[in-house]
Scaffold this motif. Structure first.
Motif, PDB file in Angstrom:
ATOM      1  N   GLY A 177      11.510 -15.521   3.010  1.00 57.84           N
ATOM      2  CA  GLY A 177      12.967 -15.617   2.923  1.00 57.84           C
ATOM      3  C   GLY A 177      13.481 -16.975   3.347  1.00 57.84           C
ATOM      4  N   ARG A 178      12.871 -17.531   4.376  1.00 57.74           N
ATOM      5  CA  ARG A 178      13.283 -18.850   4.890  1.00 57.74           C
ATOM      6  C   ARG A 178      13.096 -19.927   3.823  1.00 57.74           C
ATOM      7  N   TRP A 179      11.927 -19.900   3.136  1.00 55.46           N
ATOM      8  CA  TRP A 179      11.640 -20.930   2.139  1.00 55.46           C
ATOM      9  C   TRP A 179      12.401 -20.693   0.837  1.00 55.46           C
ATOM     10  N   LEU A 180      12.609 -19.449   0.481  1.00 53.24           N
ATOM     11  CA  LEU A 180      13.417 -19.150  -0.704  1.00 53.24           C
ATOM     12  C   LEU A 180      14.828 -19.689  -0.551  1.00 53.24           C
ATOM     13  N   LEU A 181      15.393 -19.495   0.641  1.00 54.39           N
ATOM     14  CA  LEU A 181      16.748 -19.971   0.898  1.00 54.39           C
ATOM     15  C   LEU A 181      16.823 -21.492   0.774  1.00 54.39           C
ATOM     16  N   LEU A 182      15.835 -22.183   1.304  1.00 54.28           N
ATOM     17  CA  LEU A 182      15.808 -23.647   1.221  1.00 54.28           C
ATOM     18  C   LEU A 182      15.685 -24.103  -0.232  1.00 54.28           C
ATOM     19  N   ILE A 183      14.765 -23.503  -0.991  1.00 53.61           N
ATOM     20  CA  ILE A 183      14.539 -23.907  -2.383  1.00 53.61           C
ATOM     21  C   ILE A 183      15.787 -23.685  -3.227  1.00 53.61           C
ATOM     22  N   ARG A 204      11.561 -16.385  12.216  1.00 54.48           N
ATOM     23  CA  ARG A 204      11.755 -14.936  12.323  1.00 54.48           C
ATOM     24  C   ARG A 204      10.955 -14.260  11.205  1.00 54.48           C
ATOM     25  N   PRO A 205       9.632 -14.397  11.253  1.00 57.80           N
ATOM     26  CA  PRO A 205       8.818 -13.857  10.162  1.00 57.80           C
ATOM     27  C   PRO A 205       8.876 -12.338  10.100  1.00 57.80           C
ATOM     28  N   GLY A 206       8.808 -11.821   8.874  1.00 60.50           N
ATOM     29  CA  GLY A 206       8.745 -10.385   8.685  1.00 60.50           C
ATOM     30  C   GLY A 206       7.297  -9.928   8.733  1.00 60.50           C
ATOM     31  N   SER A 207       7.051  -8.714   8.268  1.00 62.52           N
ATOM     32  CA  SER A 207       5.691  -8.178   8.271  1.00 62.52           C
ATOM     33  C   SER A 207       4.845  -8.902   7.221  1.00 62.52           C
ATOM     34  N   ASP A 208       3.529  -8.801   7.385  1.00 62.95           N
ATOM     35  CA  ASP A 208       2.624  -9.425   6.422  1.00 62.95           C
ATOM     36  C   ASP A 208       2.664  -8.667   5.098  1.00 62.95           C
ATOM     37  N   LEU A 209       2.353  -9.380   4.029  1.00 64.60           N
ATOM     38  CA  LEU A 209       2.294  -8.748   2.716  1.00 64.60           C
ATOM     39  C   LEU A 209       1.158  -7.724   2.706  1.00 64.60           C
ATOM     40  N   PRO A 210       1.428  -6.494   2.253  1.00 65.06           N
ATOM     41  CA  PRO A 210       0.371  -5.463   2.228  1.00 65.06           C
ATOM     42  C   PRO A 210      -0.845  -5.928   1.435  1.00 65.06           C
ATOM     43  N   LYS A 211      -2.019  -5.461   1.858  1.00 63.49           N
ATOM     44  CA  LYS A 211      -3.251  -5.838   1.167  1.00 63.49           C
ATOM     45  C   LYS A 211      -3.222  -5.336  -0.276  1.00 63.49           C
ATOM     46  N   GLY A 212      -3.709  -6.188  -1.185  1.00 65.94           N
ATOM     47  CA  GLY A 212      -3.753  -5.813  -2.586  1.00 65.94           C
ATOM     48  C   GLY A 212      -2.473  -6.102  -3.344  1.00 65.94           C
ATOM     49  N   GLU A 213      -1.435  -6.593  -2.653  1.00 69.78           N
ATOM     50  CA  GLU A 213      -0.158  -6.903  -3.303  1.00 69.78           C
ATOM     51  C   GLU A 213      -0.023  -8.415  -3.477  1.00 69.78           C
ATOM     52  N   ASN A 214       0.889  -8.827  -4.353  1.00 66.83           N
ATOM     53  CA  ASN A 214       1.187 -10.252  -4.495  1.00 66.83           C
ATOM     54  C   ASN A 214       2.693 -10.441  -4.591  1.00 66.83           C
ATOM     55  N   SER A 231       6.696 -12.011   5.771  1.00 61.39           N
ATOM     56  CA  SER A 231       6.298 -13.288   6.355  1.00 61.39           C
ATOM     57  C   SER A 231       7.522 -14.213   6.502  1.00 61.39           C
ATOM     58  N   SER A 232       7.404 -15.477   6.089  1.00 58.77           N
ATOM     59  CA  SER A 232       8.514 -16.431   6.173  1.00 58.77           C
ATOM     60  C   SER A 232       9.050 -16.790   4.795  1.00 58.77           C
TER      61      SER A 232
END
Length: 443
Positions: free
Chosen positions: A49-55, A194-204, A46-47
């Motif tokens: 990486g973008r928010w991790l970089l900002l934080i 530049r979002p990546g793929s969605d988080l797989p179902k059942g994962e966190n 998802s996005s």
């Protein structure tokens, strides 16, 4: 009192400043290890990486501004804590920025032109691999050096008129952080989604990083040269970073922790590294030299610098005991060692499966920076036992030598690149089948 004879309270006794600095580095690298393993793969989804970089950037800005309050020696514990926070956060931001590199390198106008020529038959496979490798080296080499020069010149603007002001360093922290804030915030404002793929179902998000690392580690048979490269960079980064820390300690002892003198030395390194970035790129492009060969040259320099420090065990005539040696070290480091990160990043970009950039650059960050939790701790133990900083150079020399041999004789970049593309294609088929509810047996 000479800086080398300073002692700090530690537990029930005392430790030298050199040992405390190495301990701080070791703790920082240990935290980086945990951080990179948790967030490296998460940033591919998802996005995030973008928010991790900002934080992480905001955390680093905050820690840097916190240094303004350090106005007396008794605050050394706070200084150590702020150093570790800012160093860890800054290193994590570098990993996330580096993970953007393969995607950028694959989509430059030159890269697209080369791909079209290859697909039309104008370039052979070997020519295409060489030319795309040169394009990646170009992007890696022309990066931070000019900014490094600007920062040091700004330092001098404060240090020269306020050389005798005890708060000059605090003013520099303000100036440098404002500079970073003013130049860095625009990326977060204008970067395109530049979002990546969605988080797989059942994962966190808390556990997916560890699971993805386990998946990546299990794939070592499919990506043997990628993992052999990661092992070699793990050792090389540990050796090189520990050597740099030791030289800095010896340099600070020689110049009595003079911030002004350190800035002059850093400027000599910055200017020569800028020259080296453009010069090494020109040489590589003109003579069509692979990133691996260029990286090998910088590795030999790492071995030479560590061995030069070892000479200081037996004599004070050379081996980082004299002023001229530190000037020579900074110039040589700038000319011949500074491009090493650019070439190592280029090689990692070559060996990373497309679409798995953050996962493998997280492992690269782990090997390139977090690996150095070993060297500083081993070396500080050596220094505590021998009461001699120069004995510490033996350990990084051994690490750099072994790593260079593994890299040169064990890593086949061309085959590793083909393995990475094959791995990416296979994993995408598995993901597509899983999304359709198919089993892997039906792929």
């Amino acid at each position: 009192m000479p800086a080398s004879s300073c002692k700090l309270p530690w537990g029930n006794g005392t430790k030298s400043v050199s040992s405390v600095i190495l301990i701080a580095n070791g703790i920082s690298f240990a935290v980086m290890t945990a951080l990179f393993t948790c967030i490296g793969s998460v940033a591919d989804y998802s996005s995030v990486g973008r928010w991790l970089l900002l934080i992480l950037t905001v955390i680093c800005w905050g820690a840097q501004f916190g240094n303004i309050a350090l106005t007396s020696p008794h605050k050394w514990v706070a200084a150590m804590a702020l150093y570790m926070i800012s160093f860890t956060a800054y290193s994590a931001t570098l990993v996330l920025y580096a993970a953007l590199f393969p995607r950028i390198a694959r989509n430059t106008p030159r890269a697209r032109e080369l791909k079209e020529k290859y697909q039309s038959g104008e370039l052979t496979s070997k020519e295409y691999e060489l030319e795309t490798g040169l394009e990646k080296s170009h992007i890696s080499n022309i990066h931070i050096n000019v900014g490094y020069v600007v920062v040091l010149l700004l330092n001098l603007c404060v240090l020269m008129p306020l050389a005798n002001n005890p708060k000059a360093k605090n003013y520099i922290f303000i100036l440098m952080n404002v500079y970073w804030l003013m130049t860095g915030m625009w990326w977060f404002i204008f970067q395109q989604p530049r979002p990546g793929s969605d988080l797989p179902k059942g994962e966190n998000y808390l556990t997916i990083g560890w699971k993805q690392i386990w998946v990546a580690v299990k794939s070592y048979r499919r990506l043997p040269y990628t993992f052999l490269y990661l092992i070699s960079t793990f050792m090389l980064a540990d050796g090189s970073n520990t050597t740099i820390s030791l030289v800095s300690i010896c340099q600070n002892n020689q110049f009595q922790l003079s911030f002004l003198q350190t800035t002059y030395l850093g400027l000599s390194q910055a200017l020569t590294s800028t020259l080296s970035a453009y010069g090494s790129w020109y040489i590589q492009k003109h003579y069509k030299i692979s990133a691996k060969k260029m990286f090998a040259v910088t590795n030999v320099v790492s071995m030479i610098l560590a061995s030069w420090g070892m000479v200081g065990i037996w004599t004070t005539k050379m081996g980082f005991h004299n002023v001229w040696e530190f000037w020579a070290y900074n110039v040589i480091f700038g000319l011949l060692q500074a491009p090493s990160f650019a070439f190592s990043q280029t090689m990692m970009g070559e060996l990373t499966p497309p679409g798995f950039d953050n996962m493998f650059f997280g492992l690269f960050g782990l090997s390139n920076r977090a690996s150095s939790m070993i060297g500083p701790n081993v070396v500080q133990a050596i220094i505590d036992r021998t009461h001699n900083n120069w004995h510490g150079f033996t350990f990084p020399f051994a690490l750099c030598t072994i790593a260079s041999l593994i890299l040169w004789f064990g890593v086949d970049v061309q085959q590793g690149r083909r393995d990475a593309i094959k791995f990416s294609n296979e994993e995408r088929k598995v993901s597509a089948a899983a999304a359709r509810g198919d089993s892997e047996k039906n792929i």
